[in-house]
Design a protein around this motif. Sequence first.
Motif, PDB file in Angstrom:
ATOM      1  N   THR A  75       0.844  -1.198   0.000  1.00 45.15           N
ATOM      2  CA  THR A  75       0.000   0.000   0.000  1.00 45.15           C
ATOM      3  C   THR A  75       0.872   1.239   0.000  1.00 45.15           C
ATOM      4  O   THR A  75       1.769   1.382   0.835  1.00 45.15           O
ATOM      5  N   ARG A  76       0.605   2.155  -0.926  1.00 45.80           N
ATOM      6  CA  ARG A  76       1.419   3.362  -1.072  1.00 45.80           C
ATOM      7  C   ARG A  76       0.781   4.510  -0.282  1.00 45.80           C
ATOM      8  O   ARG A  76       0.322   5.486  -0.844  1.00 45.80           O
ATOM      9  N   SER A  77       0.726   4.399   1.008  1.00 43.58           N
ATOM     10  CA  SER A  77       0.081   5.460   1.774  1.00 43.58           C
ATOM     11  C   SER A  77       0.684   5.550   3.167  1.00 43.58           C
ATOM     12  O   SER A  77       0.906   4.517   3.818  1.00 43.58           O
ATOM     13  N   PRO A  78       0.932   6.790   3.657  1.00 44.67           N
ATOM     14  CA  PRO A  78       1.428   6.948   5.036  1.00 44.67           C
ATOM     15  C   PRO A  78       0.340   6.685   6.067  1.00 44.67           C
ATOM     16  O   PRO A  78       0.634   6.472   7.246  1.00 44.67           O
ATOM     17  N   PHE A  79      -0.924   6.717   5.636  1.00 44.06           N
ATOM     18  CA  PHE A  79      -2.065   6.429   6.495  1.00 44.06           C
ATOM     19  C   PHE A  79      -2.849   5.272   5.889  1.00 44.06           C
ATOM     20  O   PHE A  79      -2.870   5.114   4.668  1.00 44.06           O
ATOM     21  N   PRO A  80      -3.521   4.496   6.709  1.00 43.83           N
ATOM     22  CA  PRO A  80      -4.409   3.488   6.135  1.00 43.83           C
ATOM     23  C   PRO A  80      -5.468   4.161   5.270  1.00 43.83           C
ATOM     24  O   PRO A  80      -6.167   5.072   5.735  1.00 43.83           O
ATOM     25  N   PRO A  81      -5.590   3.779   3.987  1.00 48.23           N
ATOM     26  CA  PRO A  81      -6.597   4.423   3.120  1.00 48.23           C
ATOM     27  C   PRO A  81      -8.002   4.390   3.697  1.00 48.23           C
ATOM     28  O   PRO A  81      -8.789   5.311   3.457  1.00 48.23           O
ATOM     29  N   ARG A  82      -8.288   3.363   4.448  1.00 45.05           N
ATOM     30  CA  ARG A  82      -9.619   3.296   5.047  1.00 45.05           C
ATOM     31  C   ARG A  82      -9.839   4.459   6.007  1.00 45.05           C
ATOM     32  O   ARG A  82     -10.936   5.014   6.089  1.00 45.05           O
ATOM     33  N   ARG A  83      -8.779   4.857   6.722  1.00 43.66           N
ATOM     34  CA  ARG A  83      -8.880   5.994   7.638  1.00 43.66           C
ATOM     35  C   ARG A  83      -9.074   7.308   6.865  1.00 43.66           C
ATOM     36  O   ARG A  83      -9.817   8.191   7.288  1.00 43.66           O
ATOM     37  N   ILE A  84      -8.406   7.424   5.708  1.00 46.96           N
ATOM     38  CA  ILE A  84      -8.576   8.625   4.879  1.00 46.96           C
ATOM     39  C   ILE A  84     -10.008   8.693   4.369  1.00 46.96           C
ATOM     40  O   ILE A  84     -10.653   9.752   4.397  1.00 46.96           O
ATOM     41  N   PHE A 120      -4.015   8.888  -2.161  1.00 43.66           N
ATOM     42  CA  PHE A 120      -3.986   7.695  -1.302  1.00 43.66           C
ATOM     43  C   PHE A 120      -5.370   7.217  -0.902  1.00 43.66           C
ATOM     44  O   PHE A 120      -5.489   6.284  -0.106  1.00 43.66           O
ATOM     45  N   LEU A 121      -6.409   7.841  -1.446  1.00 43.30           N
ATOM     46  CA  LEU A 121      -7.772   7.539  -1.004  1.00 43.30           C
ATOM     47  C   LEU A 121      -8.132   6.069  -1.213  1.00 43.30           C
ATOM     48  O   LEU A 121      -8.785   5.448  -0.371  1.00 43.30           O
ATOM     49  N   PHE A 122      -7.703   5.500  -2.323  1.00 43.24           N
ATOM     50  CA  PHE A 122      -8.022   4.099  -2.632  1.00 43.24           C
ATOM     51  C   PHE A 122      -6.749   3.283  -2.855  1.00 43.24           C
ATOM     52  O   PHE A 122      -6.731   2.339  -3.644  1.00 43.24           O
ATOM     53  N   ALA A 123      -5.689   3.641  -2.151  1.00 41.74           N
ATOM     54  CA  ALA A 123      -4.388   2.999  -2.373  1.00 41.74           C
ATOM     55  C   ALA A 123      -4.350   1.544  -1.920  1.00 41.74           C
ATOM     56  O   ALA A 123      -3.401   0.820  -2.243  1.00 41.74           O
ATOM     57  N   ASP A 124      -5.363   1.089  -1.175  1.00 42.74           N
ATOM     58  CA  ASP A 124      -5.372  -0.305  -0.726  1.00 42.74           C
ATOM     59  C   ASP A 124      -6.094  -1.233  -1.695  1.00 42.74           C
ATOM     60  O   ASP A 124      -6.102  -2.450  -1.489  1.00 42.74           O
TER      61      ASP A 124
END
Length: 365
Positions: A75-84, A120-124
């Motif tokens: 996953t290319r995100s510093p935060f879990p995309p689900r949290r975003i 990063f909204l849907f990075a997962d």
Amino acid sequence: MTGPYRVRDNLAVAEYFQDTDRPWLRCVLEEYARFVHRPRRELRRRWSEPLPVPCPPTKRRLVIAYLDRLGRDRTRSPFPPRRIREAVFLARSAQTGPRHVALETAAGTLGLAPDAALAFLFADLPEERAVGPLPSDLTPISLIPLANLEVVQYLLRRTVRLTLSVDSQSRTLIRAARARGLICTVHKTAPFEPAILSLSGPLAVIRHSTIYGRALAGLARYLPECGRYRMQARCLIDGLLLTYELRAGEADFPGVEPRRFDSRLEERFHKDFLRLAPDWDILREPEPVQAGSRLLFPDFLLRHRYDPERQWWLEIVGFWTPRYLEKKLAGLRQAGLRRMILCVDADRACSEEELPRGAELVRFR
């Protein structure tokens, strides 16, 4: 035809990888490396386009599928995309303004720039995950035997029935078959004759066929340890019932190092038995037992230390069908073995039928 084979006189002739495939394999590895850390969808788009070097389409598809499994996407995100997404949803529900305002509000609560939050909204999601790197030691030369193993396993996963003739080191192969719980019988007509292994294929079982197919395909890794062998399989491929044959030396593919225990289940049983029965010895892989023309390979021999006449053979049965158990029990009776304990995994039944009536078995989960 979609797989790495061609049809000739009702035979499935495998298209193995050779040194002549190295130029386009190198190109595939280089293209893959270009897209590492980029979204998976970009690499998939690249694979839909032609390569600068000519290559066989079926081989190319097989190698790409193998590399896709080998490289672990991230996953290319510093935060879990689900949290975003949750932050954006809460900001959107709290106001009636434009969507970009909700995005800016959500990004501010997370300490992100709005563009980063959007990226990063849907990075997962699978297509948005970053392509993972391949092993650093993977080269066109080292990829050839791995790809050949994929060819063999592709065909074995479509098998109805499989027969293996092994001149030497058959124990290694039998151990591997037993460790995977495969439905297997072994025949040997004379001491110096080859051992004949007969195995049910995944298309011959009703339940667990996918799991069973993977287990049978994994058996191919043990063939290089067997010296001389000949394999013949009846395969149902693309609606055709074909025969696939493989002899030692026809294809170069990697083997595996044998282990002391074939499964964690056997290792745990060994450990527990030593702890619970201090007056008994447990022997791993005793000598095979002749039952007519068949060979039986118990997993353990249990022998009382102070009364050696008190001994039992024990076998842990993996995948099974009632007919398979009936044949095994008949073989035990034919060999006159009354001191055999069969432990049957209740969750590995490959048909809807129940256990044979009157069978003296220990069921476990």
